[in-house]
Design a protein around this motif. Structure first.
Motif, PDB file in Angstrom:
ATOM      1  N   ASP A  92      24.931 140.059  52.502  1.00 56.95           N
ATOM      2  CA  ASP A  92      26.393 139.998  52.455  1.00 56.95           C
ATOM      3  C   ASP A  92      27.022 140.714  53.638  1.00 56.95           C
ATOM      4  O   ASP A  92      28.065 140.302  54.136  1.00 56.95           O
ATOM      5  CB  ASP A  92      26.928 140.603  51.154  1.00 56.95           C
ATOM      6  N   ARG A  93      26.397 141.776  54.112  1.00 53.14           N
ATOM      7  CA  ARG A  93      26.950 142.506  55.255  1.00 53.14           C
ATOM      8  C   ARG A  93      26.977 141.629  56.497  1.00 53.14           C
ATOM      9  O   ARG A  93      27.949 141.619  57.239  1.00 53.14           O
ATOM     10  CB  ARG A  93      26.142 143.777  55.525  1.00 53.14           C
ATOM     11  N   GLY A  94      25.897 140.897  56.727  1.00 52.56           N
ATOM     12  CA  GLY A  94      25.852 139.997  57.878  1.00 52.56           C
ATOM     13  C   GLY A  94      26.841 138.859  57.737  1.00 52.56           C
ATOM     14  O   GLY A  94      27.487 138.459  58.717  1.00 52.56           O
ATOM     15  N   ILE A  95      26.984 138.339  56.530  1.00 61.42           N
ATOM     16  CA  ILE A  95      27.937 137.253  56.288  1.00 61.42           C
ATOM     17  C   ILE A  95      29.358 137.752  56.503  1.00 61.42           C
ATOM     18  O   ILE A  95      30.184 137.072  57.114  1.00 61.42           O
ATOM     19  CB  ILE A  95      27.743 136.669  54.871  1.00 61.42           C
ATOM     20  N   GLU A  96      29.650 138.952  56.027  1.00 58.00           N
ATOM     21  CA  GLU A  96      30.976 139.532  56.231  1.00 58.00           C
ATOM     22  C   GLU A  96      31.250 139.764  57.716  1.00 58.00           C
ATOM     23  O   GLU A  96      32.348 139.503  58.193  1.00 58.00           O
ATOM     24  CB  GLU A  96      31.117 140.834  55.450  1.00 58.00           C
ATOM     25  N   GLU A  97      30.244 140.241  58.448  1.00 51.66           N
ATOM     26  CA  GLU A  97      30.429 140.447  59.886  1.00 51.66           C
ATOM     27  C   GLU A  97      30.694 139.121  60.591  1.00 51.66           C
ATOM     28  O   GLU A  97      31.560 139.026  61.469  1.00 51.66           O
ATOM     29  CB  GLU A  97      29.205 141.124  60.511  1.00 51.66           C
ATOM     30  N   LEU A  98      29.958 138.094  60.200  1.00 50.37           N
ATOM     31  CA  LEU A  98      30.176 136.758  60.775  1.00 50.37           C
ATOM     32  C   LEU A  98      31.607 136.293  60.527  1.00 50.37           C
ATOM     33  O   LEU A  98      32.289 135.820  61.446  1.00 50.37           O
ATOM     34  CB  LEU A  98      29.178 135.763  60.169  1.00 50.37           C
ATOM     35  N   ALA A  99      32.071 136.429  59.301  1.00 52.81           N
ATOM     36  CA  ALA A  99      33.434 136.012  58.973  1.00 52.81           C
ATOM     37  C   ALA A  99      34.471 136.831  59.739  1.00 52.81           C
ATOM     38  O   ALA A  99      35.459 136.284  60.240  1.00 52.81           O
ATOM     39  CB  ALA A  99      33.666 136.129  57.470  1.00 52.81           C
ATOM     40  N   ASP A 100      34.244 138.131  59.846  1.00 55.43           N
ATOM     41  CA  ASP A 100      35.185 138.998  60.555  1.00 55.43           C
ATOM     42  C   ASP A 100      35.232 138.687  62.049  1.00 55.43           C
ATOM     43  O   ASP A 100      36.309 138.630  62.641  1.00 55.43           O
ATOM     44  CB  ASP A 100      34.825 140.475  60.364  1.00 55.43           C
ATOM     45  N   ARG A 101      34.069 138.486  62.657  1.00 56.10           N
ATOM     46  CA  ARG A 101      34.020 138.299  64.103  1.00 56.10           C
ATOM     47  C   ARG A 101      34.326 136.866  64.536  1.00 56.10           C
ATOM     48  O   ARG A 101      34.868 136.646  65.606  1.00 56.10           O
ATOM     49  CB  ARG A 101      32.633 138.665  64.638  1.00 56.10           C
ATOM     50  N   ARG A 102      33.933 135.884  63.729  1.00 57.93           N
ATOM     51  CA  ARG A 102      34.030 134.499  64.180  1.00 57.93           C
ATOM     52  C   ARG A 102      34.771 133.600  63.198  1.00 57.93           C
ATOM     53  O   ARG A 102      34.771 132.388  63.341  1.00 57.93           O
ATOM     54  CB  ARG A 102      32.631 133.946  64.421  1.00 57.93           C
ATOM     55  N   GLY A 103      35.413 134.196  62.210  1.00 59.72           N
ATOM     56  CA  GLY A 103      36.060 133.426  61.160  1.00 59.72           C
ATOM     57  C   GLY A 103      37.166 132.495  61.630  1.00 59.72           C
ATOM     58  O   GLY A 103      37.461 131.504  60.984  1.00 59.72           O
ATOM     59  N   GLU A 104      37.756 132.790  62.761  1.00 61.16           N
ATOM     60  CA  GLU A 104      38.845 131.965  63.287  1.00 61.16           C
ATOM     61  C   GLU A 104      38.334 130.809  64.150  1.00 61.16           C
ATOM     62  O   GLU A 104      39.093 129.912  64.497  1.00 61.16           O
ATOM     63  CB  GLU A 104      39.815 132.827  64.101  1.00 61.16           C
ATOM     64  N   GLU A 105      37.048 130.833  64.512  1.00 56.24           N
ATOM     65  CA  GLU A 105      36.498 129.808  65.400  1.00 56.24           C
ATOM     66  C   GLU A 105      36.187 128.524  64.633  1.00 56.24           C
ATOM     67  O   GLU A 105      35.909 128.553  63.439  1.00 56.24           O
ATOM     68  CB  GLU A 105      35.199 130.310  66.052  1.00 56.24           C
ATOM     69  N   GLU A 106      36.252 127.422  65.340  1.00 54.56           N
ATOM     70  CA  GLU A 106      35.816 126.144  64.794  1.00 54.56           C
ATOM     71  C   GLU A 106      34.561 125.730  65.536  1.00 54.56           C
ATOM     72  O   GLU A 106      34.510 125.798  66.768  1.00 54.56           O
ATOM     73  CB  GLU A 106      36.900 125.085  64.965  1.00 54.56           C
ATOM     74  N   VAL A 107      33.539 125.337  64.782  1.00 49.63           N
ATOM     75  CA  VAL A 107      32.280 124.918  65.388  1.00 49.63           C
ATOM     76  C   VAL A 107      31.854 123.594  64.768  1.00 49.63           C
ATOM     77  O   VAL A 107      32.268 123.246  63.661  1.00 49.63           O
ATOM     78  CB  VAL A 107      31.159 125.965  65.187  1.00 49.63           C
ATOM     79  N   THR A 108      31.033 122.880  65.496  1.00 52.20           N
ATOM     80  CA  THR A 108      30.496 121.633  64.962  1.00 52.20           C
ATOM     81  C   THR A 108      29.170 121.924  64.258  1.00 52.20           C
ATOM     82  O   THR A 108      28.534 122.965  64.497  1.00 52.20           O
ATOM     83  CB  THR A 108      30.241 120.612  66.083  1.00 52.20           C
ATOM     84  N   LEU A 109      28.748 121.006  63.433  1.00 54.41           N
ATOM     85  CA  LEU A 109      27.448 121.153  62.799  1.00 54.41           C
ATOM     86  C   LEU A 109      26.333 121.038  63.824  1.00 54.41           C
ATOM     87  O   LEU A 109      25.276 121.660  63.667  1.00 54.41           O
ATOM     88  CB  LEU A 109      27.280 120.135  61.678  1.00 54.41           C
ATOM     89  N   GLU A 110      26.575 120.286  64.876  1.00 56.85           N
ATOM     90  CA  GLU A 110      25.586 120.198  65.957  1.00 56.85           C
ATOM     91  C   GLU A 110      25.407 121.564  66.619  1.00 56.85           C
ATOM     92  O   GLU A 110      24.281 121.986  66.895  1.00 56.85           O
ATOM     93  CB  GLU A 110      26.010 119.163  66.990  1.00 56.85           C
ATOM     94  N   TRP A 111      26.501 122.275  66.856  1.00 61.49           N
ATOM     95  CA  TRP A 111      26.421 123.615  67.418  1.00 61.49           C
ATOM     96  C   TRP A 111      25.635 124.532  66.488  1.00 61.49           C
ATOM     97  O   TRP A 111      24.764 125.292  66.937  1.00 61.49           O
ATOM     98  CB  TRP A 111      27.830 124.168  67.649  1.00 61.49           C
ATOM     99  N   LEU A 112      25.935 124.472  65.190  1.00 59.49           N
ATOM    100  CA  LEU A 112      25.232 125.293  64.212  1.00 59.49           C
ATOM    101  C   LEU A 112      23.740 124.964  64.195  1.00 59.49           C
ATOM    102  O   LEU A 112      22.903 125.867  64.179  1.00 59.49           O
ATOM    103  CB  LEU A 112      25.834 125.103  62.818  1.00 59.49           C
ATOM    104  N   ALA A 113      23.404 123.691  64.212  1.00 57.23           N
ATOM    105  CA  ALA A 113      21.996 123.282  64.230  1.00 57.23           C
ATOM    106  C   ALA A 113      21.291 123.829  65.467  1.00 57.23           C
ATOM    107  O   ALA A 113      20.154 124.315  65.375  1.00 57.23           O
ATOM    108  CB  ALA A 113      21.890 121.758  64.166  1.00 57.23           C
ATOM    109  N   ASP A 114      21.959 123.782  66.609  1.00 59.97           N
ATOM    110  CA  ASP A 114      21.374 124.323  67.839  1.00 59.97           C
ATOM    111  C   ASP A 114      21.145 125.829  67.722  1.00 59.97           C
ATOM    112  O   ASP A 114      20.117 126.342  68.179  1.00 59.97           O
ATOM    113  CB  ASP A 114      22.257 124.029  69.044  1.00 59.97           C
ATOM    114  N   ARG A 115      22.090 126.560  67.128  1.00 61.63           N
ATOM    115  CA  ARG A 115      21.933 128.009  66.957  1.00 61.63           C
ATOM    116  C   ARG A 115      20.793 128.315  65.993  1.00 61.63           C
ATOM    117  O   ARG A 115      20.037 129.274  66.185  1.00 61.63           O
ATOM    118  CB  ARG A 115      23.226 128.654  66.431  1.00 61.63           C
TER     119      ARG A 115
END
Length: 60
Positions: free
Chosen positions: A5-28
């Motif tokens: 949950d800590r990592g998920i919260e950090e992700l939401a806090d740091r990048r929650g405003e960004e829009e990404v594609t599923l292709e970008w997510l798959a690449d990551r």
């Protein structure tokens, strides 16, 4: 609270405003597994779960 949950919260806090594609997510995810092959199975399970979310709706 799970440890992840800590990592998920950090992700939401740091990048929650960004829009990404599923292709970008798959690449990551591929990049992450290349750097951390011991996480191949959990990443594969997460990717499969995300890919099949709509399948659950069809069963209702």
């Amino acid at each position: 609270m799970y440890f992840t949950d800590r990592g998920i919260e950090e992700l939401a806090d740091r990048r929650g405003e960004e829009e990404v594609t599923l292709e970008w997510l798959a690449d990551r995810l591929r990049e992450f597994v290349d750097l951390n092959p011991e996480f191949e199975v959990p990443v594969e399970r997460l990717a499969t779960w995300l890919a099949r979310l709509d399948d659950e709706d069809e069963d209702d």
